[in-house]
Design a protein around this motif. Sequence first.
Motif, short mmCIF file in Angstrom:
data_model
loop_
_atom_site.label_atom_id
_atom_site.label_comp_id
_atom_site.label_asym_id
_atom_site.label_seq_id
_atom_site.Cartn_x
_atom_site.Cartn_y
_atom_site.Cartn_z
N VAL A 55 0.81 -1.01 -0.02
CA VAL A 55 0.18 -0.16 -0.12
C VAL A 55 0.89 1.15 0.06
O VAL A 55 2.03 1.37 0.74
CB VAL A 55 -0.85 0.05 1.35
N GLY A 56 0.51 1.97 -0.82
CA GLY A 56 1.21 3.48 -0.87
C GLY A 56 2.11 3.40 -2.24
O GLY A 56 2.87 4.62 -2.60
N ALA A 57 2.50 2.07 -2.94
CA ALA A 57 3.24 2.26 -3.70
C ALA A 57 2.56 3.02 -5.23
O ALA A 57 1.45 2.77 -5.47
CB ALA A 57 3.69 0.98 -4.23
N THR A 58 3.23 3.53 -6.00
CA THR A 58 2.91 4.51 -7.15
C THR A 58 3.80 4.16 -8.18
O THR A 58 5.16 3.98 -8.04
CB THR A 58 2.56 5.86 -6.66
N ASP A 61 -4.96 -13.24 -9.20
CA ASP A 61 -5.37 -12.00 -9.67
C ASP A 61 -4.69 -10.74 -9.06
O ASP A 61 -4.42 -11.02 -7.63
CB ASP A 61 -6.83 -11.94 -9.54
N ALA A 62 -4.64 -9.69 -9.36
CA ALA A 62 -4.17 -8.58 -8.97
C ALA A 62 -5.10 -7.18 -9.76
O ALA A 62 -5.76 -7.42 -10.43
CB ALA A 62 -2.72 -8.13 -9.00
N ASN A 63 -5.21 -6.12 -8.73
CA ASN A 63 -5.92 -4.66 -9.38
C ASN A 63 -5.14 -3.59 -8.56
O ASN A 63 -4.43 -3.70 -7.66
CB ASN A 63 -7.31 -4.96 -8.88
N ALA A 64 -5.35 -2.44 -9.01
CA ALA A 64 -4.78 -1.33 -8.71
C ALA A 64 -5.80 -0.03 -8.93
O ALA A 64 -6.78 -0.04 -9.67
CB ALA A 64 -3.48 -0.83 -9.27
N THR A 65 -5.47 0.99 -8.28
CA THR A 65 -6.20 2.25 -8.48
C THR A 65 -5.61 3.18 -9.62
O THR A 65 -4.61 3.35 -9.51
CB THR A 65 -6.48 3.00 -7.10
N LEU A 66 -6.42 3.47 -10.49
CA LEU A 66 -5.98 4.37 -11.56
C LEU A 66 -6.26 5.95 -11.09
O LEU A 66 -7.66 6.24 -11.21
CB LEU A 66 -6.74 3.81 -12.88
N PRO A 92 -11.29 0.09 -10.82
CA PRO A 92 -9.76 -0.25 -10.80
C PRO A 92 -9.22 -0.73 -12.05
O PRO A 92 -10.01 -1.31 -13.13
CB PRO A 92 -9.99 -1.33 -9.65
N LEU A 93 -8.06 -0.58 -12.01
CA LEU A 93 -7.50 -1.38 -13.09
C LEU A 93 -7.26 -2.93 -12.84
O LEU A 93 -6.52 -3.26 -11.99
CB LEU A 93 -5.97 -0.66 -13.20
N GLY A 152 -7.36 -1.78 0.01
CA GLY A 152 -8.47 -2.48 -0.64
C GLY A 152 -7.80 -3.32 -2.01
O GLY A 152 -8.54 -4.07 -2.50
N ASN A 153 -6.69 -2.80 -2.58
CA ASN A 153 -6.16 -3.27 -3.73
C ASN A 153 -5.27 -4.44 -3.46
O ASN A 153 -4.65 -4.52 -2.31
CB ASN A 153 -5.47 -2.23 -4.56
N GLN A 154 -4.87 -5.25 -4.23
CA GLN A 154 -4.24 -6.41 -4.43
C GLN A 154 -3.19 -6.23 -5.41
O GLN A 154 -3.35 -6.40 -6.65
CB GLN A 154 -4.90 -7.80 -4.73
N CYS A 155 -2.05 -5.88 -5.14
CA CYS A 155 -0.92 -5.17 -6.00
C CYS A 155 0.22 -6.17 -6.16
O CYS A 155 1.36 -5.33 -6.70
CB CYS A 155 -0.42 -4.09 -5.36
#
Length: 314
Positions: A214-217, A243-248, A258-259, A299-302
């Motif tokens: 969390v906090g990675a960009t 599976d993974a996802n991220a915030t766009l 999400p992405l 909440g993202n799985q990165c």
Amino acid sequence: MTPGNNGASTPEDDDPFGYLYADGQANGAQPPSGGGYGYPNSVNRVRAVGTRQYGQQPQHAQTAPYGQVPQQGTYNQPSAHYAAPETLPGGATTAQQQVPGGGGGGRGGRGPNHKGLLIGAIAVVAAVVIGIGVAMLGGDKDKADAGNETGTTPTQSQESKPSPSSSKGGGASQVELPKSDAKAMRLGQGVSTASDIKGAKADGGVYVTGFNHVGATVTWSVDGVKKAGNYRLYVRYAVPGVDANATLVVNGDPQDRPLNMENFGGTPKGDYEKGWKETWSNVSLTKGTNTIEVACNEGNQCDALLDQFYLTKG
């Protein structure tokens, strides 16, 4: 049996012209004069016209010489020999029925309309000729269209490799629109690049790693957007069989959706090298420079590796 002058014993032995021959004259044949056919004692079958009676002849009926009309009675009055059934006591009465529309052969009727039939036949022939002509013209047009289309159908290689003209018209060319890879990204805290896992398409096989907290960009500054509008952002990534996802975030505005970086195809768990895939999301950009950020928020799985980013016209 000796011949004798007995005349014609039977009607079939009569010869009305026996007096013309020598043997007939020798037998006493004479020209007919109101009697038989010429032989003495021959059968007399000549009867004056009108003298033969059939059944009961009315007593007042008179005969007249051949060719003359009897004097009794009046013209158009019923003959005594025949009486119509309707004139007899109790006889059935008959009524004349008129054919609707007049008869075809009477004076009051009209004959067949030969002129109308001729016009109808000519119309049918004309319709058939016109139909054949239209069909022939349509066939020629179809052949011409087919011939024109033959030269414009693209080959398989042309379909797989868009030409520059089509790219300029649609604005969807990867060459025309901005594109970047991991080395050109601005990386946030705890994020770095690596090249030990094979499969990355960026220059030198370099990819972004350390994105799984969390906090990675990862931020891409997009320059050269020529026209404001909707575009598609494509991201190439690798996941270890999960599976993974991220915030766009586009120009500082977090997107609602999400992405998604799913494990498409079900690659083996823990194997990044076999897990390289591609995903996309719609973004709205302005003309000029835009900022696109992929962030790992709550909440993202990165757990993913990032390779390349590029745009196409949406």
